[in-house]
Every structure is written in C-alpha cells, then in structure tokens.
Design an enzyme around this catalytic site. Structure first.
Site, PDB file in Angstrom:
ATOM      1  CG  ASN A   1      -1.190 -20.512 -26.529  1.00 31.99           C
ATOM      2  OD1 ASN A   1      -0.223 -20.302 -26.821  1.00 31.99           O
ATOM      3  ND2 ASN A   1      -1.431 -20.886 -25.011  1.00 31.99           N
TER       4      ASN A   1
ATOM      5  CB  ILE B 242       1.376 -26.223 -18.605  1.00 35.26           C
ATOM      6  CG1 ILE B 242       0.923 -26.868 -19.776  1.00 35.26           C
ATOM      7  CG2 ILE B 242       0.788 -26.523 -17.052  1.00 35.26           C
ATOM      8  CD1 ILE B 242       1.692 -28.202 -19.512  1.00 35.26           C
TER       9      ILE B 242
ATOM     10  CG  ASP C 261       5.886 -21.122  -8.480  1.00 35.71           C
ATOM     11  OD1 ASP C 261       6.467 -21.963  -8.985  1.00 35.71           O
ATOM     12  OD2 ASP C 261       5.151 -21.010  -8.415  1.00 35.71           O
TER      13      ASP C 261
END
Length: 489
Positions: free
Chosen positions: A172, A175, A287
C-alpha cells in the site's frame, strides 16, 4: 509524455515556463508557505527554493498547484483529458470481456497499457546513492517546513508511505502527514480506514508486539505520487497504476532494512518501523479545512536508515483554507471520478466536488431522473460506492438541465425545486473526517442529502412549474441580428 523521475518533470516544467527558481535565502519556517500560497492563488508556477535558510537541500513546492500541472504529471495535455484516466479505472474496477471485434478494438488501448502495470526491479537505485544509518540519521538536517504560526513542529507533507499487511499480496502507498519529533522520530498520522493503518492493525493481529516495517519516499516521480492520491480499486497496486499513467513500468528497489519496494528514482527515502504501543500527541497543525486541528495520539515511527540521491531535492507543500494544493488536486481528480461513477450509475450526467468544500465534504451531482425517489438512491449510492466519499457531508442532486459546476444554476435549483422538509435527507452516526471539529463526536457525525430535482407524481401532488424558455425561432433570428444591433460594444 513520460517522466522517469521528479527531476525530469522539473526540467519539463522549466522548459514550459511553469517552474520558477528562487535564489534568495528563504526560511522554511513560515516564509516558504507565504510565498507558495500567494503564488498558488495567482495561478503561478511551481517553486524551487535553491537557498533555504539554514539548509543545503533545495525545496520544491507548488508542484501540483494548477490543474494543468496535475494533468501533465498524469501524462495528459489538459485536465479535461483526465476523464480518459477515469475510464481506465472504471474498466479496471469492473472489467468486461470484449463482446466483439468492435469492442476489442475500443479496449485495445487499455489492454496495451496493462503491459506497463508490473513493476521493474532495480538493483542499484538512484535513491540509495547515499546511505545513512544509526547515529548518522538526523532528520533535523532536512529543510522540513513549518507552515503556520500555530504549528507545533516542522511537518513532512508529501511523504509517500509504503506498507504491507500480512494478508495482502500488494503493498500500500499512502500519503500521510508526519510530525518531526527528533533526529530519528516522526509521528505517522493516518486515519483508521486508510490503507497503512489497516496494514498495521492486521500486522499486530499476526505479529503481536513486533515492530512493523515502514518506508517513506520523498520526491518520487509524479506518476507514483499521483497514484497514491487517485481512487484506484483496492485490488490494484499504486505502483501498477503509476505504470498505466506513465506508459512505462514503475522502477522499484528493495529497501535496505526491510522487504518493502521503494520508488527507485525517489529523492529521499526514510526506512524504519512502528513499535506497537509507542504513540505521541500529534498536532496542532493548520489543515486543508482552514483551521488548526485537534491534538490526538498517533503511532511513532523510528527511522533507522535515510538514503537519498546525490544532491537531493526536498518536495514539500502546505495545507490551508482552499485554494491550496490538495484542493487543486481535488479539482483535477474530480474528472477521474466522473467516469467511475457513471459506470456504476449510468444516470449520472456530471459530478462536481467544489474546492471550497475542502476537496470532498460537498458534492453536487446531476442525473437523468427516471422515477420518484431516484435522487435519494443516487445520494446513498455515492456515499457507499467509493471510500473517498465516506466523509462527504453534503450531496446535492439536480436534474440534467442544471450545470453542477455553476453555483448560479445550483442555487436556483435548490431554491425553486426543494422543500426543506420533504427534500432533505439526514443520516446520523456516519463516518466523518477526524479533522471535522463540527461533528458532535470525533470521527462520527451526520450527513445531509438535498433533492433539488423536479418532483414527479408521488413526490408532490401539486402542478409542477415549467421552466421559462424563449421560442427557438426567435432566438435564431436574434442570433443573426445580434452583431448588427451593436448593443454591448
């Protein structure tokens, strides 16, 4: 166009005037973010900071800061052509054998591209030209950016994390952001449903208490990077999909300290392990929502080896209130989603994730409505079909006469075709993004579906309105006269 590595892509961007070298001394602490943010909002180029303050390694930002550069990285000329990539994925998700010569001919390009899916092993990869281990490992020597004033520490943002669970053949690639803790420690912030977290949980089931091997690639080739953020089928390796995008097999090499395959041409590789039970508080960080997130505990990665190319380049980005790089990627990936959804739901005409919705929190879809309740079926279908839409809070369904990418059209449909009580569907206790502080419980909240379609018999007893349209012959006549009238000159 094929790009063998990040440097090849940088060179092509520079030739096209899509990359700017910054020679002045710029601090990775806040200053690079401010410059990158201003550049991205202006639709400007990728940036290569050649003289980061206090560091020897240049920093690359805004690599995917326009949809044009995202398309180029995927081997396409423009973002509209990414629908072809979506058609590949739709086929790979549910392959069908050719039904005749014509069908075989139409699928031939896909069959040819499949030949590029197997990886190609490299014995002496560029990413291992320089090897550091033990006390020589020092992550503080990397120009890791601190993006916002309230960020707790420098943050690795483009780390391509490679894991493998005990039950799957494929590796897998994901990010996940990684907080710098010290010379050889970073925090691996992955949500529970993401591939890396699933691999880690399964590893603990089979190997309780044993360290979980992990490798992190920084600055891989663009096809491999984008393979990790594209909604590929769970059975397909990101390396295989990168081969499809690139048009050539992905070059990989074995990690030095574990059996994981790493991108052979990556700029920098971090190798190490997660020790079950070793956690640390992560955050706060600014974020993609435009807010600082809550602090929560996540697994710590111990880095045992750092390898890199000669004179490496550090790839970085920032996240903040849209537009930012993730939202630009979202706009581009939107074109890939459309064919995938249409294969499952042929009634879908178009699908749009507004970038202001933080990439995936709101979706607007148009359909060819065929029966009462059709809009509700589509809502629940989208929420459940792809893992990416698990966190979509709002879905607006419109008729096919509405342009879902034009808020003027969408708001008109909402205000004229919806009754707030009848046409709003609320669903409680559903998965919600951990970063969504508006939800009552972390990771669990509600969803809203809005049926902005014309109502059919059974949905309303009233005579439904007919949209106003000008007579076609009158429009054609005025079209012929328009220039001669010279009204707007």
């Amino acid at each position: 166009m094929k790009f063998d590595d990040l440097r090849d892509f940088i060179g092509q961007l520079e030739e096209r005037g899509l990359l700017k070298r910054i020679k002045q001394e710029i601090d990775p602490h806040l200053e690079m973010t401010e410059i990158s943010d201003r550049t991205l909002r202006a639709g400007g180029p990728a940036l290569l900071f050649e003289n980061p303050k206090g560091f020897d390694t240049p920093v690359l930002t805004n690599l995917f800061g326009t949809t044009q550069r995202v398309a180029l990285a995927m081997g396409q000329d423009d973002v509209a052509a990414l629908k072809e990539v979506g058609k590949w994925l739709a086929y790979l998700k549910e392959p069908e054998p050719p039904k005749g010569i014509k069908s075989l001919w139409e699928k031939l390009p896909i069959f040819k591209q499949v030949l590029n899916m197997p990886t190609k092993k490299v014995r002496s990869p560029a990413c291992q030209q320089v090897i550091m281990e033990g006390d020589d490992v020092d992550l503080t020597k990397l120009p890791i950016m601190t993006c916002w004033p309230g960020d707790v520490a420098p943050l690795i943002t483009w780390g391509l994390t490679i894991t493998k669970g005990p039950y799957k053949k494929r590796q897998n690639l994901g990010i996940y952001r990684q907080q710098l803790l010290g010379k050889n420690k970073i925090i691996m912030r992955w949500l529970s449903h993401r591939g890396g977290a699933l691999d880690f949980r399964e590893w603990q089931e089979v190997n309780p208490g044993k360290p979980f091997p992990v490798s992190v690639a920084l600055g891989a080739d663009p096809a491999t990077i984008l393979g990790a953020v594209t909604p590929i089928p769970d059975t397909l390796s990101e390396y295989a999909f990168a081969g499809l995008l690139r048009g050539s097999r992905t070059k990989v090499a074995k990690s030095i300290s574990n059996d994981l395959d790493i991108p052979a041409t990556a700029e920098i590789i971090l190798e190490g392990y997660l020790q079950p039970g070793e956690e640390a508080p992560e955050g706060p960080y600014g974020d993609h929502t435009g807010y600082y997130n809550e602090v929560d505990d996540f697994q710590v990665m111990t880095v045992t080896h750092v390898t890199h190319r000669e004179n490496p380049i550090y790839l970085s980005t920032y996240t903040g209130r849209p537009p930012d790089e993730p939202s630009i990627l979202g706009v581009a990936l939107n074109e890939i989603f459309v064919p995938i959804l249409q294969k499952q739901f042929p009634e879908i005409v178009d699908f749009y994730l507004p970038p202001e919705g933080c990439s995936y929190r709101m979706a607007v879809v148009s359909i060819k409505k065929s029966y009462p309740g059709h809009a509700k079926r589509v809502m629940f279908g989208i929420w459940s079909f792809l893992r990416q839409f698990m966190y979509t809070k709002f879905i607006i369904v419109c008729d096919d006469d509405v342009n879902v990418r034009d808020w003027n059209d969408v708001i008109w449909a909402i205000t004229t075709r919806m009754d707030p009580s009848r046409d709003t569907t609320l669903v409680d206790n559903t998965p919600i993004d951990y970063l969504d502080f508006a939800s009552p419980v972390s990771g669990l909240g509600s969803k809203m579906g809005m049926d902005a379609t014309n109502k059919w018999a059974g949905e309303s007893d009233r005579e439904w309105g007919t949209p106003i349209l000008m007579d076609k012959k009158v429009k054609e006549k005025i079209d012929d006269l328009w220039q001669d009238l010279d009204i707007l000159s």
